[in-house]
Design a protein around this motif. Structure first.
Motif, mmCIF file in Angstrom:
data_model
loop_
_atom_site.group_PDB
_atom_site.id
_atom_site.type_symbol
_atom_site.label_atom_id
_atom_site.label_comp_id
_atom_site.label_asym_id
_atom_site.label_seq_id
_atom_site.Cartn_x
_atom_site.Cartn_y
_atom_site.Cartn_z
ATOM 1 N N PHE A 189 5.920 -12.978 17.952
ATOM 2 C CA PHE A 189 4.854 -13.937 17.645
ATOM 3 C C PHE A 189 3.587 -13.261 17.130
ATOM 4 O O PHE A 189 2.691 -13.941 16.638
ATOM 5 N N VAL A 190 3.523 -11.959 17.237
ATOM 6 C CA VAL A 190 2.358 -11.230 16.737
ATOM 7 C C VAL A 190 2.647 -10.541 15.407
ATOM 8 O O VAL A 190 1.840 -9.784 14.904
ATOM 9 N N VAL A 191 3.818 -10.807 14.840
ATOM 10 C CA VAL A 191 4.237 -10.186 13.587
ATOM 11 C C VAL A 191 3.742 -11.022 12.412
ATOM 12 O O VAL A 191 3.764 -12.252 12.455
ATOM 13 N N SER A 192 3.322 -10.354 11.379
ATOM 14 C CA SER A 192 2.856 -11.033 10.178
ATOM 15 C C SER A 192 3.976 -11.860 9.547
ATOM 16 O O SER A 192 5.145 -11.472 9.570
ATOM 17 N N ILE A 193 3.608 -12.973 8.970
ATOM 18 C CA ILE A 193 4.570 -13.823 8.275
ATOM 19 C C ILE A 193 5.242 -13.064 7.133
ATOM 20 O O ILE A 193 6.375 -13.337 6.758
ATOM 21 N N TYR A 194 4.573 -12.064 6.632
ATOM 22 C CA TYR A 194 5.128 -11.263 5.539
ATOM 23 C C TYR A 194 6.270 -10.363 6.004
ATOM 24 O O TYR A 194 7.022 -9.851 5.194
ATOM 25 N N ASP A 195 6.390 -10.186 7.325
ATOM 26 C CA ASP A 195 7.456 -9.357 7.880
ATOM 27 C C ASP A 195 8.631 -10.201 8.385
ATOM 28 O O ASP A 195 9.471 -9.719 9.135
#
Length: 91
Positions: free
Chosen positions: A63-69
């Motif tokens: 949930f703390v990962v960028s949407i780009y990842d």
């Protein structure tokens, strides 16, 4: 420990709800709890696979990962699930 106890101890609430057939499930975090929503229209085995997939996202703190990842996160989740299945971690 039962699955229900595990979810309770980790503030995870599982919901099986009707949703479009194009959506298997999703997880989100709100108010200090994790919610997993599973499509009730899926076969039971698909519901289980989807639930495990979403639980990996929670346990890996995606949930703390960028949407780009997103693609990287999905690939990592599939690798974890495959490793569990190969090594007998999922019954």
């Amino acid at each position: 420990m039962t699955f229900e106890e595990f979810c309770y101890l980790h503030d995870i609430k599982i919901n099986v709800i009707k949703m479009p057939t194009s959506l298997r499930g999703f997880a989100y975090y709100r108010c200090d709890m994790f919610f997993v929503c599973i499509n009730s229209q899926l076969a039971f085995a698909q519901q289980q696979d989807t639930m495990l997939h979403e639980l990996v996202h929670i346990l890996e703190n995606h949930f703390v990962v960028s949407i780009y990842d997103h693609d990287m996160v999905e690939k990592k989740t599939k690798l974890i699930l495959n490793d569990l299945k190969i090594n007998g971690g999922i019954i």
